[in-house]
Design a protein around this motif. Sequence first.
Motif, mmCIF file in Angstrom:
data_model
loop_
_atom_site.group_PDB
_atom_site.id
_atom_site.type_symbol
_atom_site.label_atom_id
_atom_site.label_comp_id
_atom_site.label_asym_id
_atom_site.label_seq_id
_atom_site.Cartn_x
_atom_site.Cartn_y
_atom_site.Cartn_z
ATOM 1 N N TYR A 122 -15.598 23.205 -21.953
ATOM 2 C CA TYR A 122 -15.018 24.545 -21.816
ATOM 3 C C TYR A 122 -15.028 25.251 -23.174
ATOM 4 O O TYR A 122 -15.410 26.425 -23.279
ATOM 5 N N TYR A 170 -9.428 31.435 -12.442
ATOM 6 C CA TYR A 170 -10.574 31.861 -11.639
ATOM 7 C C TYR A 170 -11.805 32.173 -12.485
ATOM 8 O O TYR A 170 -12.918 32.194 -11.959
ATOM 9 N N ARG A 171 -11.618 32.427 -13.766
ATOM 10 C CA ARG A 171 -12.749 32.782 -14.630
ATOM 11 C C ARG A 171 -13.563 31.525 -14.919
ATOM 12 O O ARG A 171 -13.131 30.646 -15.637
ATOM 13 N N GLN A 172 -14.774 31.439 -14.367
ATOM 14 C CA GLN A 172 -15.563 30.215 -14.459
ATOM 15 C C GLN A 172 -16.317 30.149 -15.786
ATOM 16 O O GLN A 172 -17.526 30.354 -15.866
ATOM 17 N N PRO A 176 -19.291 26.556 -12.615
ATOM 18 C CA PRO A 176 -18.350 25.943 -11.667
ATOM 19 C C PRO A 176 -17.870 24.547 -12.059
ATOM 20 O O PRO A 176 -16.676 24.264 -11.993
ATOM 21 N N GLN A 179 -15.547 24.513 -15.050
ATOM 22 C CA GLN A 179 -14.243 25.059 -14.688
ATOM 23 C C GLN A 179 -13.445 24.071 -13.844
ATOM 24 O O GLN A 179 -12.230 23.930 -14.023
ATOM 25 N N ARG A 180 -14.107 23.378 -12.930
ATOM 26 C CA ARG A 180 -13.408 22.370 -12.121
ATOM 27 C C ARG A 180 -12.814 21.284 -13.018
ATOM 28 O O ARG A 180 -11.663 20.879 -12.856
ATOM 29 N N ARG A 271 -9.036 24.786 -7.955
ATOM 30 C CA ARG A 271 -10.076 23.803 -8.303
ATOM 31 C C ARG A 271 -10.850 23.369 -7.059
ATOM 32 O O ARG A 271 -12.086 23.302 -7.065
ATOM 33 N N ILE A 274 -13.560 25.787 -5.749
ATOM 34 C CA ILE A 274 -14.752 26.108 -6.538
ATOM 35 C C ILE A 274 -15.959 25.362 -5.955
ATOM 36 O O ILE A 274 -15.956 24.127 -5.860
ATOM 37 N N THR A 276 -19.468 23.848 -6.232
ATOM 38 C CA THR A 276 -20.384 23.391 -7.290
ATOM 39 C C THR A 276 -21.772 23.056 -6.750
ATOM 40 O O THR A 276 -22.601 22.514 -7.478
#
Length: 277
Positions: A122, A170-172, A176, A179-180, A271, A274, A276
């Motif tokens: 991230y 929510y901002r990936q 995906p 972010q998960r 999560r 999302i 993927t």
Amino acid sequence: MNRRRLRLELRRAREAAGQTQTEAAQALEWSLSKIMRIEAGTVSVSVTDVRALIQQYGVTDPKLVAELEEAARGSKGPSWWAPWSDIMTPGFKSYIGYESAAASIRTYHPVIMPGLLQTEDYAAAVLKPLTDDARARRIIELRTARQERTLEGDAPPPWLFFVVDEAALYRQVGGPQVQRNQLQHLVNMAQRPRVSLQVLPLTAGAHYATQTSFVLLGFHDDEDLLYMEHRGDATVRDDFELIVRYQECFEWLRETAYDTEHSIDLITRVREGIDTT
């Protein structure tokens, strides 16, 4: 930490002796700026200077004298972040020294995850538009070292209070999967002792820190310190009115945010939602 100990104890000793900074400087035939820098914690202090100061202030407690002399020796050693000094601004160097000595850290960011909560992937995605890969790797190394020291250091860890904006869920950032993984990391962090994590709902509307991130550092024996990255890595220690505004703002954020249980449920739902594939 050693400079901070010297700053606090020497200021207390001077005030207990009923001396102003100017009077102490004149008595020692030092410049006033030297006394001011020592009490601001911005310079290292020699053992010789400490002995001169404690004699001037009439400090006779042998245990305190020994502790201050040892702190003076330690104040000249390299800081743990020295390997990354070349990528740090002067303002951030000042802040990170205080962070290492803090009893509590209260953090809010309106756009992304706070640095102490970021996974490496991230963080890399956040830094990618801002700098080259080599510098980004070193910044991530420093950030990881900060996280380890804050959470796993030898000394009792500080209390950590995070308010994460719901928009950041929510901002990936990084895509995906990144972010998960980041959201799962939030859940894991929220379950650690001495960590409080809350999500500020989108329905909260505008507030004092809508457009800015900030950190409040708390200490057992000193006033809070405010750090604002958007102001050029400014560390605010003496503007008490501004500090109080952000103290009030953080309390409002905590009161308005979901509690920890509700926050974890929300993070988990986001999560799981999302895709993927």
